[in-house]
Design a protein around this motif. Structure first.
Motif, mmCIF file in Angstrom:
data_model
loop_
_atom_site.group_PDB
_atom_site.id
_atom_site.type_symbol
_atom_site.label_atom_id
_atom_site.label_comp_id
_atom_site.label_asym_id
_atom_site.label_seq_id
_atom_site.Cartn_x
_atom_site.Cartn_y
_atom_site.Cartn_z
ATOM 1 N N GLU A 53 -1.861 21.237 43.392
ATOM 2 C CA GLU A 53 -1.060 20.920 44.567
ATOM 3 C C GLU A 53 0.376 20.574 44.171
ATOM 4 O OE1 GLU A 53 -4.554 19.211 47.545
ATOM 5 O OE2 GLU A 53 -3.475 17.820 46.233
ATOM 6 N N GLU A 54 0.539 19.853 43.094
ATOM 7 C CA GLU A 54 1.889 19.520 42.600
ATOM 8 C C GLU A 54 2.657 20.785 42.228
ATOM 9 O OE1 GLU A 54 3.804 16.894 42.294
ATOM 10 O OE2 GLU A 54 2.398 15.370 42.949
ATOM 11 N N GLN A 55 1.974 21.713 41.564
ATOM 12 C CA GLN A 55 2.620 22.968 41.185
ATOM 13 C C GLN A 55 3.035 23.755 42.425
ATOM 14 O OE1 GLN A 55 -0.222 24.920 38.670
ATOM 15 N NE2 GLN A 55 0.311 23.689 36.879
ATOM 16 N N PHE A 56 2.169 23.765 43.440
ATOM 17 C CA PHE A 56 2.509 24.478 44.667
ATOM 18 C C PHE A 56 3.718 23.844 45.346
ATOM 19 C CE2 PHE A 56 2.313 24.962 49.261
ATOM 20 C CZ PHE A 56 2.386 26.344 49.355
ATOM 21 N N VAL A 57 3.769 22.513 45.387
ATOM 22 C CA VAL A 57 4.900 21.825 46.019
ATOM 23 C C VAL A 57 6.202 22.175 45.299
ATOM 24 C CG1 VAL A 57 5.934 19.559 46.424
ATOM 25 C CG2 VAL A 57 3.549 19.952 47.016
ATOM 26 N N GLU A 58 6.175 22.188 43.985
ATOM 27 C CA GLU A 58 7.377 22.547 43.221
ATOM 28 C C GLU A 58 7.767 24.003 43.472
ATOM 29 O OE1 GLU A 58 6.704 21.658 39.121
ATOM 30 O OE2 GLU A 58 6.252 19.546 39.540
ATOM 31 N N TYR A 59 6.769 24.885 43.457
ATOM 32 C CA TYR A 59 7.020 26.313 43.673
ATOM 33 C C TYR A 59 7.600 26.563 45.065
ATOM 34 C CZ TYR A 59 5.709 31.064 45.070
ATOM 35 O OH TYR A 59 5.702 32.330 45.586
ATOM 36 N N TRP A 60 6.971 25.967 46.074
ATOM 37 C CA TRP A 60 7.407 26.236 47.446
ATOM 38 C C TRP A 60 8.737 25.555 47.772
ATOM 39 C CZ3 TRP A 60 6.145 30.234 49.992
ATOM 40 C CH2 TRP A 60 6.523 30.351 51.321
ATOM 41 N N GLN A 71 11.251 25.484 45.889
ATOM 42 C CA GLN A 71 12.277 26.438 45.455
ATOM 43 C C GLN A 71 12.269 27.689 46.335
ATOM 44 O OE1 GLN A 71 11.294 27.192 41.397
ATOM 45 N NE2 GLN A 71 11.928 25.172 40.703
ATOM 46 N N LYS A 72 11.089 28.186 46.669
ATOM 47 C CA LYS A 72 10.985 29.465 47.366
ATOM 48 C C LYS A 72 11.332 29.366 48.847
ATOM 49 C CE LYS A 72 8.245 33.451 47.931
ATOM 50 N NZ LYS A 72 7.846 34.526 47.103
ATOM 51 N N ARG A 73 11.143 28.230 49.465
ATOM 52 C CA ARG A 73 11.319 28.126 50.913
ATOM 53 C C ARG A 73 12.762 28.285 51.355
ATOM 54 N NH1 ARG A 73 11.425 22.055 52.911
ATOM 55 N NH2 ARG A 73 10.687 23.012 54.811
ATOM 56 N N SER A 74 13.710 28.070 50.460
ATOM 57 C CA SER A 74 15.115 28.226 50.826
ATOM 58 C C SER A 74 15.558 29.690 50.781
ATOM 59 C CB SER A 74 15.997 27.391 49.898
ATOM 60 O OG SER A 74 15.864 27.851 48.574
ATOM 61 N N LEU A 75 14.741 30.550 50.175
ATOM 62 C CA LEU A 75 15.055 31.981 50.106
ATOM 63 C C LEU A 75 14.709 32.657 51.428
ATOM 64 C CD1 LEU A 75 13.557 32.713 46.572
ATOM 65 C CD2 LEU A 75 15.948 32.304 47.154
ATOM 66 N N PRO A 76 15.230 33.859 51.668
ATOM 67 C CA PRO A 76 14.866 34.583 52.896
ATOM 68 C C PRO A 76 13.361 34.873 52.942
ATOM 69 C CG PRO A 76 16.725 35.639 51.812
ATOM 70 C CD PRO A 76 16.231 34.567 50.894
ATOM 71 N N LYS A 77 12.841 35.052 54.152
ATOM 72 C CA LYS A 77 11.403 35.267 54.353
ATOM 73 C C LYS A 77 10.986 36.695 54.010
ATOM 74 C CE LYS A 77 10.458 32.138 58.172
ATOM 75 N NZ LYS A 77 9.890 32.058 59.502
ATOM 76 N N ASN A 96 4.748 37.279 57.735
ATOM 77 C CA ASN A 96 5.176 36.052 58.423
ATOM 78 C C ASN A 96 4.066 35.023 58.494
ATOM 79 O OD1 ASN A 96 7.826 36.729 58.871
ATOM 80 N ND2 ASN A 96 7.357 37.813 60.765
ATOM 81 N N TYR A 97 2.824 35.475 58.678
ATOM 82 C CA TYR A 97 1.690 34.555 58.732
ATOM 83 C C TYR A 97 1.543 33.803 57.407
ATOM 84 C CZ TYR A 97 -3.092 32.947 58.397
ATOM 85 O OH TYR A 97 -4.204 32.184 58.179
ATOM 86 N N ARG A 98 1.609 34.523 56.293
ATOM 87 C CA ARG A 98 1.475 33.875 54.990
ATOM 88 C C ARG A 98 2.621 32.897 54.739
ATOM 89 N NH1 ARG A 98 -2.628 32.610 53.432
ATOM 90 N NH2 ARG A 98 -1.644 32.132 51.477
ATOM 91 N N TRP A 99 3.833 33.270 55.158
ATOM 92 C CA TRP A 99 4.978 32.384 54.971
ATOM 93 C C TRP A 99 4.749 31.080 55.743
ATOM 94 C CZ3 TRP A 99 9.296 32.947 51.943
ATOM 95 C CH2 TRP A 99 10.283 31.972 52.113
ATOM 96 N N GLU A 100 4.345 31.197 56.989
ATOM 97 C CA GLU A 100 4.122 29.998 57.805
ATOM 98 C C GLU A 100 2.948 29.171 57.283
ATOM 99 O OE1 GLU A 100 6.078 28.788 60.136
ATOM 100 O OE2 GLU A 100 7.442 30.473 59.895
ATOM 101 N N ALA A 101 1.914 29.832 56.783
ATOM 102 C CA ALA A 101 0.771 29.102 56.218
ATOM 103 C C ALA A 101 1.196 28.317 54.976
ATOM 104 C CB ALA A 101 -0.358 30.070 55.880
ATOM 105 N N ASN A 102 2.008 28.935 54.122
ATOM 106 C CA ASN A 102 2.501 28.230 52.938
ATOM 107 C C ASN A 102 3.416 27.073 53.326
ATOM 108 O OD1 ASN A 102 1.126 29.761 51.054
ATOM 109 N ND2 ASN A 102 2.796 31.222 50.797
ATOM 110 N N GLU A 103 4.249 27.287 54.327
ATOM 111 C CA GLU A 103 5.141 26.217 54.796
ATOM 112 C C GLU A 103 4.335 25.041 55.349
ATOM 113 O OE1 GLU A 103 8.781 24.307 55.566
ATOM 114 O OE2 GLU A 103 8.321 26.036 54.328
#
Length: 112
Positions: A6-13, A15-21, A83-90
């Motif tokens: 979970e910590e790795q996912f939080v760090e990964y996301w 960084q990635k969430r600021s990029l375009p979808k 878009n579904y995967r992006w929103e699920a990760n968010e």
């Protein structure tokens, strides 16, 4: 407390969430799902499973139109899945942040 994964996912996301979808891998997964649906529809038309639908499909439209519509469905499925995967990760990211903050608050309350 969060697990290591979970910590790795939080760090990964974070960084990635600021990029375009735009995630091409997720788009391709959705595209392949849409193509499988299209293949299923074509198989149903070829086998003559529902004769009334076959009569309507062959009398009112050409095979080119049917294939074009199936390709549009496949592209739409790709876009929708991306878009579904992006929103699920968010959503997962926000839930993990809340869980982390709650654990820290409990830790400070118990220490103080």
């Amino acid at each position: 407390m969060l697990t290591e994964q979970e910590e790795q996912f939080v760090e990964y996301w974070a960084q990635k969430r600021s990029l375009p979808k735009k995630d091409f891998k997720e788009f391709v997964k959705g595209l392949s799902t849409g193509l499988l649906i299209g293949i299923g529809i074509i198989l149903l038309l070829i086998t003559g499973w529902y004769q009334r639908a076959n009569m309507d499909a062959y009398s009112k439209s050409s095979p080119v139109i049917i294939i074009l519509v199936l390709l549009i469905i496949a592209v739409f499925m790709g876009f929708l899945y991306q878009n579904y995967r992006w929103e699920a990760n968010e959503q997962r990211y926000l839930e993990l942040l809340h869980k982390k903050k709650k654990a820290e608050n409990e830790k400070h309350a118990n220490a103080g």
